[in-house]
Design an enzyme around this catalytic site. Structure first.
Site, PDB file in Angstrom:
ATOM      1  N   HIS A 200      10.937  -9.531 -32.529  1.00  0.00           N
ATOM      2  CA  HIS A 200      11.430 -10.460 -33.546  1.00  0.00           C
ATOM      3  C   HIS A 200      10.772 -11.821 -33.391  1.00  0.00           C
ATOM      4  CE1 HIS A 200      14.413  -8.099 -35.589  1.00  0.00           C
ATOM      5  NE2 HIS A 200      15.121  -7.854 -34.499  1.00  0.00           N
ATOM      6  N   CYS A 256       7.994 -11.708 -37.354  1.00  0.00           N
ATOM      7  CA  CYS A 256       8.276 -12.544 -38.514  1.00  0.00           C
ATOM      8  C   CYS A 256       7.913 -14.003 -38.238  1.00  0.00           C
ATOM      9  CB  CYS A 256       9.753 -12.452 -38.878  1.00  0.00           C
ATOM     10  SG  CYS A 256      10.324 -10.801 -39.306  1.00  0.00           S
ATOM     11  N   ASP A 263       0.424 -22.776 -33.070  1.00  0.00           N
ATOM     12  CA  ASP A 263       0.002 -24.133 -33.445  1.00  0.00           C
ATOM     13  C   ASP A 263      -1.505 -24.324 -33.315  1.00  0.00           C
ATOM     14  OD1 ASP A 263       2.436 -25.206 -34.268  1.00  0.00           O
ATOM     15  OD2 ASP A 263       3.025 -25.766 -32.237  1.00  0.00           O
TER      16      ASP A 263
END
Length: 315
Positions: A200, A256, A263
């Site tokens: 997840h 997800c 970054d």
């Protein structure tokens, strides 16, 4: 050299590329039957759509000895496969350096490779959780591990696996960060590093003002309910910004909201509209330079950068 590139090299000493399963605003699918992707030896009957599509493209490329796919072609073909499966997620490639994605050939090794091949692979099915269980993340790790061993020559002894299967190190928050810390401390110039995460991903409200959209992207460890998620700032502190200069690192984040979870300043989206890699919209490298300076100061003083990774909140 552009100001952005100079700043990127200051903030992120290593060369880092990330394949993500979707954009920050999207979710990534869990596939119930990976046989539809026709992998050589699928480890089980479920897997992440991103990992499965990517492996189908890369194995086909490996078998076709007449040509090698560019980074752009890998992303574009992944999107085609996902679209055929009715998945709306848009894969993308992010990088610490601008790439000529249409010309540069996909590889997990730099052209002048002379070092070791190291990997950390994480698969979380959330076994025992009453909500949010997944079925394919262990299989993703198995399939991807076989690929990097068979095609790129990674040795089993240099691959660290974390899975909630009772047989491997549990993918708790501390164990994941510790694995990344060990990877960084082991890597040196000339090495090729591969990181794969299947589980997840999430979003939390930004707590330090460094996100244009007001949210940090996160990885969700097995014990997130008690010990919190792993923010993108944590990943920069422990992995991206800390990786030594001269290391060539490729990451696959099959989760997800993963578009900017590392970054990285440059991006190419497989949406059919982009033809070249560009600077990520609204990307502000200033906070990353600040984090890099803090990492350098911590290293000089002998402090543990993991101490900077506290304070994450749970869903």
């Amino acid at each position: 050299m552009s100001d952005m590139l100079a700043q990127a090299e200051e903030a992120i000493p290593a060369e880092v590329r990330m394949f993500s399963g979707c954009q920050d605003s999207q979710t990534s699918a869990d596939v119930s039957n990976v046989a539809t992707f026709q992998l050589p030896d699928p480890a089980g009957q479920a897997g992440g759509a991103c990992t499965s599509a990517m492996l189908k493209v890369l194995y086909a490329d490996h078998k076709d000895t007449g040509t090698d796919l560019s980074f752009q072609e890998v992303i574009s073909e992944m999107r085609t496969i996902l679209s055929q499966g009715k998945y709306t997620q848009i894969p993308q490639l992010s990088s610490s350096r601008p790439l000529n994605v249409g010309e540069q050939k996909f590889s997990l090794l730099p052209d002048d490779f002379s070092g070791r091949k190291l990997a950390v692979m994480i698969g979380i099915n959330y076994v025992g959780h009453t909500q949010g269980q997944l079925s394919g993340c262990h299989n993703d790790v198995g399939n991807m591990k076989e690929y990097i061993k068979d095609v790129w020559g990674f040795d089993e002894s240099n691959i660290t696996e974390l899975m909630d299967d009772g047989a491997h190190t549990s993918p708790t928050r501390n164990n994941i960060l510790s694995a990344y810390k060990t990877l960084v401390s082991s890597a040196r110039a000339g090495d090729a590093v591969f990181c794969h995460y299947s589980g997840h991903g999430g979003k939390l409200r930004d707590d330090d003002g460094d996100e244009a959209d007001g949210y940090d992207e996160t990885l969700v460890p097995l014990d997130y309910q008690t010990n919190g998620q792993i923010r993108d700032d944590d990943l920069f502190n422990m992995l991206v910004g800390a990786m030594p200069k001269g290391v060539y690192m490729t990451c696959v984040m099959d989760c997800c909201h993963s578009g900017s979870v590392l970054d990285l300043p440059y991006v190419f989206k497989g949406d059919g509209n982009m033809t070249e890699m560009t600077q990520a919209p609204d990307f502000d490298i200033g906070p990353l330079i600040g984090l890099a300076a803090a990492l350098a100061a911590a290293a000089a003083s002998g402090d543990d950068p993991m101490a900077q990774c506290g304070g994450c909140h749970i869903l």
